[in-house]
Design a protein around this motif. Structure first.
Motif, PDB file in Angstrom:
ATOM      1  N   THR A 100      48.884  30.701  56.987  1.00  0.00           N
ATOM      2  CA  THR A 100      48.380  29.348  56.752  1.00  0.00           C
ATOM      3  C   THR A 100      47.849  28.723  58.027  1.00  0.00           C
ATOM      4  N   THR A 101      46.931  27.763  57.839  1.00  0.00           N
ATOM      5  CA  THR A 101      46.390  26.992  58.950  1.00  0.00           C
ATOM      6  C   THR A 101      46.579  25.504  58.656  1.00  0.00           C
ATOM      7  N   ARG A 102      46.750  24.739  59.705  1.00  0.00           N
ATOM      8  CA  ARG A 102      47.000  23.308  59.524  1.00  0.00           C
ATOM      9  C   ARG A 102      45.736  22.580  59.077  1.00  0.00           C
ATOM     10  N   ALA A 103      44.574  23.092  59.510  1.00  0.00           N
ATOM     11  CA  ALA A 103      43.342  22.350  59.282  1.00  0.00           C
ATOM     12  C   ALA A 103      42.565  22.811  58.054  1.00  0.00           C
ATOM     13  N   GLY A 104      42.880  23.964  57.491  1.00  0.00           N
ATOM     14  CA  GLY A 104      42.049  24.456  56.397  1.00  0.00           C
ATOM     15  C   GLY A 104      42.797  25.342  55.434  1.00  0.00           C
ATOM     16  N   GLU A 105      42.015  26.169  54.726  1.00  0.00           N
ATOM     17  CA  GLU A 105      42.555  27.056  53.710  1.00  0.00           C
ATOM     18  C   GLU A 105      43.377  28.170  54.355  1.00  0.00           C
ATOM     19  N   PRO A 106      44.336  28.728  53.606  1.00  0.00           N
ATOM     20  CA  PRO A 106      45.117  29.856  54.160  1.00  0.00           C
ATOM     21  C   PRO A 106      44.284  31.140  54.199  1.00  0.00           C
ATOM     22  N   PHE A 107      44.740  32.082  55.018  1.00  0.00           N
ATOM     23  CA  PHE A 107      44.133  33.409  55.101  1.00  0.00           C
ATOM     24  C   PHE A 107      44.967  34.372  54.264  1.00  0.00           C
ATOM     25  N   SER A 137      44.720  45.266  52.726  1.00  0.00           N
ATOM     26  CA  SER A 137      44.077  46.572  52.878  1.00  0.00           C
ATOM     27  C   SER A 137      44.087  47.272  51.532  1.00  0.00           C
ATOM     28  N   GLY A 138      42.989  47.962  51.232  1.00  0.00           N
ATOM     29  CA  GLY A 138      42.850  48.622  49.933  1.00  0.00           C
ATOM     30  C   GLY A 138      42.297  47.661  48.903  1.00  0.00           C
ATOM     31  N   GLY A 139      42.478  48.038  47.618  1.00  0.00           N
ATOM     32  CA  GLY A 139      42.074  47.167  46.529  1.00  0.00           C
ATOM     33  C   GLY A 139      40.625  47.271  46.121  1.00  0.00           C
ATOM     34  N   LEU A 140      39.861  48.241  46.657  1.00  0.00           N
ATOM     35  CA  LEU A 140      38.458  48.373  46.277  1.00  0.00           C
ATOM     36  C   LEU A 140      38.351  48.893  44.851  1.00  0.00           C
ATOM     37  N   SER A 141      37.206  48.627  44.222  1.00  0.00           N
ATOM     38  CA  SER A 141      36.990  49.127  42.863  1.00  0.00           C
ATOM     39  C   SER A 141      36.774  50.635  42.903  1.00  0.00           C
ATOM     40  N   TYR A 142      37.057  51.277  41.780  1.00  0.00           N
ATOM     41  CA  TYR A 142      36.996  52.735  41.738  1.00  0.00           C
ATOM     42  C   TYR A 142      35.566  53.265  41.764  1.00  0.00           C
ATOM     43  N   ASP A 143      34.570  52.407  41.522  1.00  0.00           N
ATOM     44  CA  ASP A 143      33.193  52.908  41.528  1.00  0.00           C
ATOM     45  C   ASP A 143      32.602  52.975  42.943  1.00  0.00           C
ATOM     46  N   THR A 144      33.347  52.530  43.950  1.00  0.00           N
ATOM     47  CA  THR A 144      32.870  52.631  45.338  1.00  0.00           C
ATOM     48  C   THR A 144      33.266  53.993  45.896  1.00  0.00           C
ATOM     49  N   VAL A 145      32.619  55.028  45.389  1.00  0.00           N
ATOM     50  CA  VAL A 145      32.940  56.394  45.821  1.00  0.00           C
ATOM     51  C   VAL A 145      32.340  56.633  47.203  1.00  0.00           C
ATOM     52  N   GLY A 146      33.127  57.238  48.083  1.00  0.00           N
ATOM     53  CA  GLY A 146      32.640  57.571  49.412  1.00  0.00           C
ATOM     54  C   GLY A 146      32.633  56.424  50.391  1.00  0.00           C
ATOM     55  N   ARG A 147      33.096  55.249  49.967  1.00  0.00           N
ATOM     56  CA  ARG A 147      33.128  54.111  50.884  1.00  0.00           C
ATOM     57  C   ARG A 147      34.274  54.267  51.873  1.00  0.00           C
ATOM     58  N   ARG A 148      34.016  53.833  53.080  1.00  0.00           N
ATOM     59  CA  ARG A 148      35.036  53.967  54.121  1.00  0.00           C
ATOM     60  C   ARG A 148      36.187  52.993  53.877  1.00  0.00           C
ATOM     61  N   PRO A 149      37.360  53.244  54.475  1.00  0.00           N
ATOM     62  CA  PRO A 149      38.493  52.327  54.302  1.00  0.00           C
ATOM     63  C   PRO A 149      38.136  50.919  54.759  1.00  0.00           C
ATOM     64  N   CYS A 150      38.656  49.929  54.055  1.00  0.00           N
ATOM     65  CA  CYS A 150      38.260  48.548  54.315  1.00  0.00           C
ATOM     66  C   CYS A 150      39.476  47.643  54.482  1.00  0.00           C
ATOM     67  N   LEU A 151      39.278  46.604  55.280  1.00  0.00           N
ATOM     68  CA  LEU A 151      40.220  45.500  55.394  1.00  0.00           C
ATOM     69  C   LEU A 151      39.513  44.261  54.846  1.00  0.00           C
ATOM     70  N   THR A 152      40.166  43.548  53.958  1.00  0.00           N
ATOM     71  CA  THR A 152      39.570  42.375  53.321  1.00  0.00           C
ATOM     72  C   THR A 152      40.236  41.115  53.862  1.00  0.00           C
ATOM     73  N   VAL A 153      39.396  40.156  54.251  1.00  0.00           N
ATOM     74  CA  VAL A 153      39.873  38.861  54.741  1.00  0.00           C
ATOM     75  C   VAL A 153      39.371  37.794  53.776  1.00  0.00           C
ATOM     76  N   MET A 154      40.314  37.121  53.068  1.00  0.00           N
ATOM     77  CA  MET A 154      39.977  36.050  52.127  1.00  0.00           C
ATOM     78  C   MET A 154      40.380  34.716  52.762  1.00  0.00           C
ATOM     79  N   HIS A 155      39.399  33.856  52.909  1.00  0.00           N
ATOM     80  CA  HIS A 155      39.641  32.542  53.508  1.00  0.00           C
ATOM     81  C   HIS A 155      38.905  31.509  52.670  1.00  0.00           C
TER      82      HIS A 155
END
Length: 947
Positions: A121-128, A132-150
């Motif tokens: 959480t942040t004092r001034a805005g939305e939480p982060f 890791s993971g959670g990609l859809s199964y149709d993304t074949v061959g995609r490299r590993p990803c880190l997702t940042v939701m803000h």
């Protein structure tokens, strides 16, 4: 126990515990997450579950909101569920970060599991929300990803390698306050990445530590100590310009630890050659390792976009640009490399950017032929495509053929190099820039053999290389071939070996002999070719060597007893570099295994030293070639260099590995070299440099030494010291009888010179020079794979290194001075800091019960509440803390172990007696139980007055 944590009505096991943490606002509440989808909030004081949360999907991780009123779970179907602590019936919110939202209100399609989630959480805005993971199964061959939701934005950051773990760095150290995240540390399988959360686009921090030594597998390695003082700054300055753009503007956020005290006054440089053709220069001074500069040698060649476009001339299926040998002159900064596709590239260092319109290139046709026709003088006739040498350079026809045809008259591939050099202008950044590209070509359907030895000399302007076919010398200033001979032709009439001539091809029916040379007729091309059987074997040998180079990370085992003569088919050994392995081809092939430019006595009758080249072969022969150099300045570029064999032949047992020269005082005579100067200068500056710069000569000739010199020659079996010019062997040492030397180097140590050797049986040995007295013989490391053999090297001041794994360089020292200073040189991994005080609770929070609830662990887990601990549990006994305490305790470990061993027998006897007593007690308890049961049945129905 798990059965108390789950619902009483549930009969199934909840699965492994995947998460456990306390509530940030109440240390007495423990959140336990089970893999099956069950989460339990456990009250440590009342020892019961407050709430139970169940979900259909398996759980991978759980994270708290800082207020302790919500937590978030990541699931195997790619969803996130946010739960209110006091609402266990259903999740407050369900999110599918990468799922496609369907229009009819149905659940989104399942995605890959979210392996970890963090909720900051942040004092001034939305939480982060970071996952890791959670990609859809149709993304074949995609490299590993880190997702940042803000807030409403979702950023997907691709990684080069699989994500092992990640951790969010926060400004607030307390879990029960706004965390204010500013960076994410991502541990990958082969890297460590830090992401800046405070900048738009989430750039990464520039990593100050070298984690990319295995970015491409290391195929060879060289180690240089006591380099010129201006070399590391020069490499660093050109390397700094190569850095990627788009890094975070902030400094590396992780701190801690302290550097050791640098006691070494000299600089050290490690050069690594890689499978993708790249070369990296590392600052290895003291115990640090910092990348200085990266050179990509493959950019000079045309790259095939797919396998169909790849030319059939490749002798390697993969990694055709892999580096095999590196020859470097630190003083002049000239660099020369030999690659797996039988190519040599010469580089010159420059601080200016240039654009090369046409890349200078030479193609060399290096043959290996034995003819059974003899001249009246008894000398063997050299094959027609390779003229013999003479004192006149015009007699040495440069074997430089343009790639005009890809096949000979009978359809065999001929005069074609393995790689195609770019024909477009090449922009070269400051640093190492191409001076000349040399390639060996196919000869009558036979691929060029890989280069086994390489040497460059900046004072002479020459580079020389050899393989199992012969030797070639190139003047890289005039861009001409000076020498191109088969190994046998180096001997002339002094060949001590009996060699069988090679028969013509079986597919052809010769008419009864070769044409008469005296008639001036050209020998038919098919008469000079090797038979099909030999050619096939040669191809197998090339494939084996190149696959070994290209797949360096794979461990290649060897038999325990290493013989000096290893069969090609039975072992993974290959002579992929000049000093790595023993002779493997015992047919008529004799490879060039060592090359050394020097200024010494070439013949017995010489009265003064002169420039020459010493050549060592795999059959233990040393030959000397005389170099007649024109004067310096413009004359050097106009007049030819004259090359001629001297007739001097020396013999040792085993393949030659290393050669060096000592003066009468026993000091090492280094090869002649130029000092570095900027090549791309104005004409006025060049004229000034010529006036003030003398002709580059070696230190020995500049001192006009007419006294004797000593040649030190090390082979796989023995070492010899030979007095020059008399050529008498004054000292001899048989290094090993049952094994063979993998690497031998003549190094300086404590103001003296010694020979350092590493044997295949694991022994490291040093010998004094010139007397060759044994100084050290230590069993260190047996040869278990080719990586060790290919990368082991010694350098000055008692240092050595090798690649202990595909990702790690192991350095070692055999210097007493370095050993004594090692503890001071080692840094401290951690820095001691004081524990921060807990924040003060406000008056109203204390009055109304808000804020974090502390937990008295002694009250909860102490003997008053829980009773005495079991004797089987370990008891913590406070002792002297810190590293010093550990060192003190470690000193007594050996003695304790010895005493423990002495007590083992007695302890075993006691355990046996205890087991017998336990069995007796078990039998006694069983009989007592039976008697008690009988007594109960006897008096069961009797009234009290019947007793």
């Amino acid at each position: 126990m798990w059965n108390k944590a789950i619902e009483l009505s549930s009969k199934s096991h909840p699965g492994p515990v995947v998460h456990i943490s306390d509530n940030p606002m109440d240390e007495g509440k423990l959140l336990i997450g089970f893999e099956s989808g069950t989460v339990v909030l456990w009250d440590l004081k009342s020892k019961k579950a407050d709430y139970r949360y169940t979900h259909d999907e398996a759980i991978h991780s759980v994270a708290w909101h800082h207020e302790g009123k919500q937590f978030i779970c990541s699931h195997s179907d790619g969803t996130l569920t946010i739960w209110n602590v006091k609402s266990p019936t259903k999740p407050f919110q369900t999110i599918t970060p990468h799922g496609k939202q369907l229009k009819d209100g149905k659940k989104p399609e399942p995605c890959k599991p979210i392996l970890k989630v963090e909720y900051k959480t942040t004092r001034a805005g939305e939480p982060f929300i970071i996952l890791s993971g959670g990609l859809s199964y149709d993304t074949v061959g995609r490299r590993p990803c880190l997702t940042v939701m803000h807030g409403k934005s979702t950023a997907v950051l691709e990684m080069d390698y699989s994500i092992v773990d990640f951790l969010t760095l926060c400004e607030t150290p307390y879990p029960n306050d706004f965390q204010e995240p500013y960076a994410v540390v991502v541990l990958l399988e082969k890297d460590l990445v830090l992401i800046d959360l405070a900048q738009n686009g989430y750039p990464i921090f520039e990593n100050p530590y070298p984690l990319t030594i295995h970015e491409s597998p290391v195929t060879c390695c060289e180690y240089f100590a006591d380099c010129p003082v201006d070399l590391i700054p020069a490499l660093y300055s050109v390397g700094a310009r190569q850095k990627r753009q788009g890094y975070s503007k902030k400094e590396w956020p992780i701190s801690g630890g302290n550097w050791g005290v640098i006691t070494q006054s000299y600089s050290e440089i490690i050069i690594t050659g890689h499978a993708d053709g790249s070369i990296k220069f590392w600052d290895a001074s003291a115990i640090t390792l910092q990348v200085l500069y990266k050179l990509k040698t493959a950019k000079v060649f045309e790259k095939s976009r797919n396998k169909d476009d790849r030319p059939n001339t490749d002798i390697v299926d993969e990694d055709p640009y892999a580096i095999q040998i590196i020859s470097w002159c630190p003083e002049s900064r000239m660099l020369c490399i030999a690659g797996v596709s039988a190519h040599v590239i010469i580089y010159r260092f420059s601080k200016q950017e240039v654009t090369t319109e046409v890349i200078p290139m030479l193609e060399v046709r290096l043959l290996y032929e034995i003819n059974d026709i003899e001249t009246p003088d008894g000398e063997q006739v050299p094959p027609v495509p390779t003229p013999g040498t003479g004192s006149n350079p015009q007699s040495i026809v440069p074997q430089s053929h343009p790639s005009t045809s890809s096949s000979s008259s009978d359809g065999l591939r001929d005069n074609v190099p393995c790689l195609k050099v770019k024909n477009s202008p090449l922009k070269q950044s400051p640093g190492y820039q191409i001076e000349l590209v040399i390639q060996l070509v196919w000869v009558s359907g036979e691929p060029p053999q890989q280069i086994t030895s390489l040497a460059i000399n900046s004072a002479y302007g020459l580079v020389v290389f050899g393989n199992c076919n012969g030797i070639a010398m190139v003047d890289y200033l005039q861009k001409t071939v000076l020498l191109n001979l088969g190994t046998i032709e180096l001997y002339g009439s002094n060949d001590p070996y009996r060699r069988e001539p090679r028969s013509p091809r079986k597919t052809r029916q010769p008419s009864g002999g070769l044409c008469d040379i005296n008639e001036g007729m050209v020998v038919p091309e098919d008469r000079c070719k090797s038979p099909t059987s030999v050619k096939t074997k040669s191809r197998k040998f090339s494939k084996m060597v190149t696959n070994d180079i290209a797949k360096m990370s794979r461990k290649l085992s060897l038999p325990t007893e290493l013989k000096p003569d290893l069969d090609v088919k039975d072992n993974s050994f290959s002579r992929s570099r000049s000093s790595s392995v023993t002779s493997i081809d015992k047919e008529s092939r004799e490879a060039i295994s060592a090359l050394h430019f020097c200024e010494t006595f070439t013949r017995k009758a010489d009265t003064s030293p002169s420039p020459c080249l010493w050549v060592g072969t795999t059959l233990g022969t040393v030959l000397v070639i005389v170099l007649n150099l024109p004067p310096g300045g413009e004359q050097r570029l106009l007049q030819p260099v004259i090359v001629s064999p001297s007739g001097t032949i020396l013999r040792l047992k085993g393949a030659i590995l290393r050669m060096a020269f000592l003066d009468t005082t026993g000091s090492l005579v280094p090869p002649a070299h130029e000092t570095w100067r900027e090549h791309h200068e104005d004409k006025d500056e060049k004229e000034k440099a010529k006036k003030r710069r003398p002709v580059s000569v070696s230190p020995s000739s500049s001192q006009e030494i007419s006294e004797n010199q000593y040649a030190v020659i090390c082979s796989e079996k023995q070492a010899k010291v030979i007095s020059l010019p008399s050529q008498n062997c004054i000292y001899k040492q048989n290094i090993t009888e049952t094994s063979f030397v993998l690497r031998g180097d003549i190094v300086s140590l404590s103001n003296s010179i010694c020979l350092a050797c590493f044997c295949a049986n694991g022994h490291i040995m040093t010998f004094s020079l010139p007397s060759l007295r044994p100084l050290l013989d230590v069993y260190y490391l047996p040869l278990t794979n080719m990586r060790i053999a290919r990368t082991f090297c010694f350098t000055d001041n008692g240092q050595a290194l090798y690649l202990v794994s595909p990702t790690e360089i192991q350095r070692l020292t055999y210097s007493q001075e370095t050993c004594e200073n090692l503890q001071e040189m080692l840094g401290e991994l951690f820095t001691l800091v004081e524990t921060p005080e807990a924040p003060n609770r406000g008056f109203f929070k204390g009055l109304f019960g808000g804020g974090a609830q502390s937990l008295d662990r002694e009250e909860l887990f102490g003997e008053s509440a829980s009773g005495k601990a079991s004797r089987s549990l370990a008891q913590h006994i406070p002792g002297p803390g810190g590293i010093e305490g550990v060192k003190g305790a470690a000193s007594g470990v050996v003695g304790e172990l010895a005493r423990a061993r002495l007590a083992l027998d007695e302890r075993g006897q006691k355990l046996g007696e205890l087991e017998e007593k336990t069995a007796a007690m078990l039998y006694s308890a069983d009989s007592f139980s039976k008697h008690a049961h009988e007594m109960m049945l006897k008096y069961k129905d009797k009234k009290w007055y019947q007793f």
